[in-house]
Write a protein that holds these residues in place. Sequence first.
Motif, PDB file in Angstrom:
ATOM      1  N   LEU A 397       0.834  -1.196   0.000  1.00 38.31           N
ATOM      2  CA  LEU A 397       0.000   0.000   0.000  1.00 38.31           C
ATOM      3  C   LEU A 397       0.870   1.248   0.000  1.00 38.31           C
ATOM      4  N   PRO A 398       0.341   2.354  -0.530  1.00 34.24           N
ATOM      5  CA  PRO A 398       1.099   3.608  -0.534  1.00 34.24           C
ATOM      6  C   PRO A 398       0.978   4.330   0.809  1.00 34.24           C
ATOM      7  N   VAL A 399       2.006   5.069   1.157  1.00 34.20           N
ATOM      8  CA  VAL A 399       1.976   5.929   2.337  1.00 34.20           C
ATOM      9  C   VAL A 399       2.898   7.107   2.064  1.00 34.20           C
ATOM     10  N   ALA A 400       2.307   8.172   1.511  1.00 31.96           N
ATOM     11  CA  ALA A 400       3.073   9.367   1.176  1.00 31.96           C
ATOM     12  C   ALA A 400       2.602  10.584   1.941  1.00 31.96           C
ATOM     13  N   GLY A 401       1.677  10.428   2.867  1.00 33.08           N
ATOM     14  CA  GLY A 401       1.166  11.559   3.623  1.00 33.08           C
ATOM     15  C   GLY A 401       0.126  11.098   4.625  1.00 33.08           C
ATOM     16  N   VAL A 402      -0.434  12.073   5.336  1.00 34.18           N
ATOM     17  CA  VAL A 402      -1.425  11.767   6.368  1.00 34.18           C
ATOM     18  C   VAL A 402      -2.695  11.188   5.748  1.00 34.18           C
ATOM     19  N   ASP A 403      -3.059  11.643   4.551  1.00 36.17           N
ATOM     20  CA  ASP A 403      -4.266  11.121   3.897  1.00 36.17           C
ATOM     21  C   ASP A 403      -4.148   9.620   3.638  1.00 36.17           C
ATOM     22  N   ASP A 404      -2.966   9.163   3.249  1.00 39.42           N
ATOM     23  CA  ASP A 404      -2.786   7.726   3.033  1.00 39.42           C
ATOM     24  C   ASP A 404      -2.897   6.945   4.333  1.00 39.42           C
ATOM     25  N   LEU A 405      -2.456   7.551   5.438  1.00 42.04           N
ATOM     26  CA  LEU A 405      -2.590   6.877   6.730  1.00 42.04           C
ATOM     27  C   LEU A 405      -4.049   6.808   7.163  1.00 42.04           C
TER      28      LEU A 405
END
Length: 418
Positions: A397-405
Amino acid sequence: MGAVPPDLAAQVSAFTARLRDRHGFLIGPGETADALRALGAVDVLARREVRGALRAVLSASPEQLRLFDLEFNAFFRVEGAAQPKLPPLLPETKTPGREEQTDAGQSPPPGPGQPPAPKPTPAPAPDDAPDPDEDAPDSQAPGQPLPGEETAPPDDAAVPSLRARLSPNAAPGQAVQAGGDDLPELLRAASALVRSLQLGRARRLKPQANRGPKLDARRTLRAAARTAGDATLLRWLGRPRRAPHFLLLIDGSRSMGADATLLLRFAQALHLRSRRVEVYAFSTGLTRLTPLLRRAPPGVPLTLPDLGDAWGGGTRIGENLLRVAREERAPVNRDTLILILSDGLDTGDPALVGRALRDLERRAGGVVWLSPLAASPNYRPVQRAVAAALPFLDALLPVAGVDDLHALPRRLRAARRA
């Protein structure tokens, strides 16, 4: 069981350290003690029996068996025998500047009948020597003598040498600054992740505030004693859902950049929402961050002490995952969700990633790889470490910012349904 002579015990300790340092064998004090106990069961004067006992304890794969035999023959070799050439199990990284120092700092050997060349005088280190162009006027070209200054004749015997210093840390001796103003958002994302994990129910019956599947007769009778024997309040027992356990492995290499500090803050937020959280950081080395996060006050920016070779250097994903697979063998169970937070850019052997994840995936409830690079629209998992890990992952999964979290619980549910 016979006693092992002290001299042989010291040699075995040195031999195990040699296997660990040169070839990456996963050997610790426990394995060394097992090797000494194995020697107590054989004839220490028989070379074949000693080798067989140590071989059974210290080797874990066919490749390690081959390296063990070569290393054993080299370490305990017969007097006068030639030492065999040992291929390394793990790729070695040469120190920058070592070849330059050999070429520039040493003079060629003298020919036949020529006197030996004088020993070169090393040049001062770049950190200690003053900058020759710092005080030069603007009109003066760098490196040129000032007007009226005599130029000394070149000394052929004094050959300048280059000195390089290799450090695995981007900022050795400095604290890791991971502060940010997004802690409330990260706390909400961590709470949603904890609530989204649907684990099984506990085996033991525990008291419940609401109606449960079984009546708690003992607590009901005790409560009836306060109301003249009338059981007006019924007490119930039930099997609550088990609390999830999280194991976070954060890549702190230079390639992660600001994403590493964001994931550190998320680890702190997850630790504030659940006490069953273990956090590790790795680069070329591995360190446990759980005690540091436990002592970090939540109201101030997160600051960690110098993490050594676990932060700001290169990346050895496979080696560090193997260490976690051994050191975390007890806490990892079917209630554990392993989150690997890394971009997958690895300088080590990708086969070690597969070996480590095969062991962890067999014991954990789920293994998820979170990559900042996966947020790119045209991302493809072509990194060697990610490609080796894919067969053992529940999701990438992607995690490039707070929205992805924030979207992590929803994406996890979708991946498990698929």
